[in-house]
Write an enzyme that holds these catalytic residues in place. Structure first.
Site, short mmCIF file in Angstrom:
data_model
loop_
_atom_site.label_atom_id
_atom_site.label_comp_id
_atom_site.label_asym_id
_atom_site.label_seq_id
_atom_site.Cartn_x
_atom_site.Cartn_y
_atom_site.Cartn_z
N LYS A 23 1.00 4.05 -2.96
CA LYS A 23 0.59 5.43 -2.70
C LYS A 23 1.75 6.41 -2.92
CE LYS A 23 -3.78 4.97 -1.64
NZ LYS A 23 -4.81 5.47 -2.58
N TYR B 99 0.82 -1.21 0.00
CA TYR B 99 0.00 0.00 0.00
C TYR B 99 0.86 1.27 0.00
CZ TYR B 99 -3.58 3.29 1.71
OH TYR B 99 -4.43 4.36 1.88
#
Length: 293
Positions: free
Chosen positions: A156, A152
Site C-alpha cells: 500500500k 500489505y
C-alpha cells in the site's frame, strides 16, 4: 455530480468496498466493468447493474488479466476513462512467521496488480487522447505501518508512491492519478476488538467512530471515488486522500522534518550526540472510545 458517458473499470468489485464503488459510479452515469476472482460475485453484481455493466472474472496481477479488463471495456463500451484499482487480499503474519508465499501473494495482487492494470489503462487512455483518471486504493497501513502487515503495508505504501510517480509521467496526457486511503466497516475491520461489538450491531455507528476514527460504511467512501472520476477533479493529481465516516483528509507526503549541518560531514560519534528532536510516531493508533483514556 455525474460521470455520464464515462467508462470505468473497478478491480475487486464483487463485494465490499469495490462493489460500493462500482454501484456508485453506475448510479452516477458511468458504464462499468466489474472484476473479481469470484465469478459468481461478478455475475451477481453485473445483473444488479443492468445494461451499463459487464464483467471479467479473474485475479489481477498478471498482465493478461489487466489487458483483458481494458479490452473488455473498449469492446463493450467503446473507450476507457476511469480505472479504480481496488483488488486485494490479506495474509497477515508477524515478520518472523511470514512466509515467502504470504509476502509474494499480497504484493502480487496489490502492488503488481495495480501496476499491470494501470499500465494497460494508461496505454489505452493515451491512445484515446482525451485524458483519464487512475484512482489507486491505498490504506492507512501504507501511510503509517501496521502490526502483522509487512506485506500489505509495503504494497500500500508502494501504491501511494506509484500515484505520485504516475501523476508526473501522465500529466501531459491529462490523466490524473491519485491514491485513496479509505477507512470503512468491512469484514476486515470486524476483526479489530474495539470495533467488533459496534459493527455487529444493526444500527448507525456512533459519532466518535465516524469522526475521531474516521470510519463509516462502505458507502461513505463512494463520494470521493465519484468525484475523482469526474471532470470536476481535473486539477487534482498526485495526492493521497483519506476518507471514511465524517472525515475527509489530505495525507502529507514524506518530507524532511529537521535538517542539521556540520562541516566535513557526520561521523558516527557526532550523530550520537545529535538531538533529532521530536521523533515521528509509527503504526496505526489503536481505536479509543470516549472515556477510555
Amino acid at each position: 455530480m455525474n460521470v455520464e458517458g464515462k467508462v470505468a473499470i473497478v478491480t475487486g468489485s464483487g463485494r465490499g468496498l469495490g462493489l460500493a464503488y462500482v454501484k456508485a459510479l453506475a448510479a452516477a452515469g458511468a458504464s462499468v466493468v466489474v472484476n473479481d476472482v469470484d465469478e459468481a460475485a461478478v455475475d451477481a453484481a453485473v445483473a444488479s447493474l443492468g445494461d451499463r455493466a459487464t464483467g471479467v472474472a479473474g485475479a489481477v496481477g498478471d498482465t493478461a488479466t489487466a489487458e483483458r479488463l481494458v479490452d473488455t471495456a473498449v469492446k463493450t463500451f467503446g473507450r476507457l476513462d476511469v480505472l479504480v484499482t481496488n483488488a486485494g487480499i490479506l495474509r497477515d503474519r508477524v515478520l518472523w512467521k511470514m512466509t515467502d508465499d504470504d509476502f509474494d501473494a499480497v504484493v502480487h495482487v496489490h502492488l503488481r496488480g495495480t501496476f499491470t492494470c494501470a499500465r494497460a489503462a494508461a496505454i489505452q487512455m493515451r491512445s484515446q487522447g482525451t485524458g483519464g483518471r487512475l484512482i489507486l486504493i491505498s490504506s492507512p497501513a501504507g501511510q503509517r505501518g501496521n502490526f502483522g502487515q509487512t506485506n500489505y503495508a509495503a504494497a500500500k505504501a508502494g501504491i501511494a508512491a506509484m500515484a505520485r510517480t504516475w501523476a508526473l509521467e501522465l500529466a501531459r496526457a491529462n490523466i490524473t492519478v491519485n491514491a485513496v486511503v479509505p477507512v470503512a466497516a468491512t469484514e476486515m475491520t470486524k476483526t479489530i476488538p474495539t470495533f467488533a461489538p459496534l459493527l455487529e450491531k444493526d444500527e448507525p455507528l456512533p459519532a466518535w467512530v465516524r469522526r475521531d476514527e474516521g470510519m463509516g460504511t462502505v458507502d461513505d467512501v463512494t463520494g470521493l471515488i465519484v468525484y475523482l472520476a469526474s471532470d470536476a477533479s481535473a486539477g487534482l493529481t498526485g495526492q493521497a486522500i483519506g476518507v471514511g465516516g465524517d472525515r475527509l483528509a489530505l495525507w502529507a507526503h514524506p518530507k524532511e522534518k529537521t535538517v542539521a549541518f556540520t562541516d566535513g560531514g557526520w561521523s558516527a560519534s557526532a550523530i550520537a550526540d545529535h538531538d533529532f528532536g521530536d521523533l515521528e510516531t509509527y503504526g496505526i493508533p489503536a481505536p479509543k472510545a470516549p472515556g477510555n483514556d
